[in-house]
Enzyme design. Sequence first.
Site, PDB file in Angstrom:
ATOM      1  NE  ARG A  64      -4.365  -1.410   2.004  1.00 37.62           N
ATOM      2  CZ  ARG A  64      -5.511  -1.146   2.653  1.00 37.62           C
ATOM      3  NH1 ARG A  64      -5.535  -0.173   3.541  1.00 37.62           N
ATOM      4  NH2 ARG A  64      -6.594  -1.848   2.410  1.00 37.62           N
ATOM      5  CE  LYS A 138       1.502  22.099  -8.690  1.00 33.54           C
ATOM      6  NZ  LYS A 138       1.262  22.232  -7.243  1.00 33.54           N
ATOM      7  CG  HIS A 278     -37.721  14.398 -39.281  1.00 35.49           C
ATOM      8  ND1 HIS A 278     -36.558  15.131 -39.423  1.00 35.49           N
ATOM      9  CD2 HIS A 278     -38.370  14.491 -40.468  1.00 35.49           C
ATOM     10  CE1 HIS A 278     -36.506  15.645 -40.641  1.00 35.49           C
ATOM     11  NE2 HIS A 278     -37.596  15.270 -41.298  1.00 35.49           N
TER      12      HIS A 278
END
Length: 520
Positions: A64, A138, A278
């Site tokens: 993790r 970033k 249509h």
Amino acid sequence: MSEMRYALISVSNKEGIVDFAQQLQELGIKIISTGGTGEKLKAAGISVIDIPQVTEYPEMLDGRVKTLHPAVHGGILADRSKTEHMQQLRELGIKPLDLIVVNLYPFAETIAQEGVSLAEAVENIDIGGPTMVRAAAKNFEHVTVVVDPTDYQAVLDKLKTDQLSKADRLELSYKAFAHTAEYDHLIQDYLAGLKKEQDGFPEVIRDRYQKINDLRYGENPHQQAAFYSANQSQEDSVATAKQLHGKDLSFNNINDTNAALELVKEFKSKPAVAVIKHANPCGMAIADSLLTAYQQAYSGDPMSAYGSIVALNREVDLKTAQEMTGPDRFVEVVIAPGFEDEALKILKERWESVRLLETGELGGEVNPGEKDFKKVTGGLLVQDRDLATITKEDLEVVSDREPTEAELKDLLFSWQVVKHVKSNAIVLAKNEMVLGVGAGQMSRVDALTIAQLKAGAEKEGSVVASDAFLPFKDVLVEAVKAGATAIIQPGGSIRDEEIVELANQHDLAMVFTGRRHFKH
């Protein structure tokens, strides 16, 4: 090339990663990697710097925590144009990371598995990956981020010629943020699904559509437009169909083709053909053969069928194609599960511009949880899709006379069709063939009047379907004049009793469905 020194590679989707890393190494770029990715690269003979060598911390908590460390994120986020940033890296012994190659844990694949537990889903929520991707995106002025294996070769080509520009990095940054946004959206939707029964509709709806292509214009030439597909959708649709021939689809083509396909998808047991103009059916029929279904659908309104959209629920065979390409006929789009070779040839030769779309065999899974959206100025209306169907067991016979077997077939058929007609909607049908349609009228009587005009002399002995209840006796009076013998409607009017009494006076069979099908 002197600017590109270190690449950090940590990918869930390992497609093409070994070849990519090998070529990066040949360019003199050092590879830093994690866990399974690092092992795969080492097995291929690639020299790898393990993340613990960079962070001086072991991977922990069952993986993790691996890359959540200043030695990683300092190397990604440092502004190379600022002397003080670079000085801090040197003082802290942090290597600038120039290329971040990351894609995320397979959350979508995990939750798609049958019987997956919440614990399994949660364990596949990536934390370190999105953090690295967002940091690199970033800092695109100085760092290149790659999240899509299809970009590997293009990035290599640019690196080999020293032409990887700021514009390239900006484009890759955009893709990176799109990647993490989609990932977060998947997680949000999954968690919302767990609490749906308690909370109903989600508090926030975010768009998740991928552009297929720009369109020449929208409904009108002064409106710009584009076509998008819904992410993760596997349902048979115009968006997933393969175009085999013809001009690019227009905005109106796509809208009308969607209406046509959705109508024929209602019918599975028999060949079905819808002729759409249509966004409303001007012809619709089911029959024992596709050719007969097409002939009857076309004959429902031959004048309106010129320049129409045709949808079929079976592969187009030679005889049907020959009938479709007859003299004085013109079709804009044909969409079907497939086309026999000779049928395809005939259609292509008849019309150079006709758009031919292949869906593959219909019958793919329909997602009942998918919502229907209607945009209004300043807001969005959201509802469940109208997937409701009925069988003869669902019908309530309210007249004295029961419908005959033939009438019952036509009543069920016309009810499935009227569901796809703009409201106020009336459908006249006989022998599982649409004779006339009245669509989008402000008055239900006007809708019936138009349907009668379209049906002509064939209206005698037809059945009538109304998408909503009859508020007054006037519609029934006109139906009697038209020679109709049975009518299907939702029921629920305050005047139901007197309307049923009138039906009995004229020996009409009337059935209630208990639900309506407004379509606006």
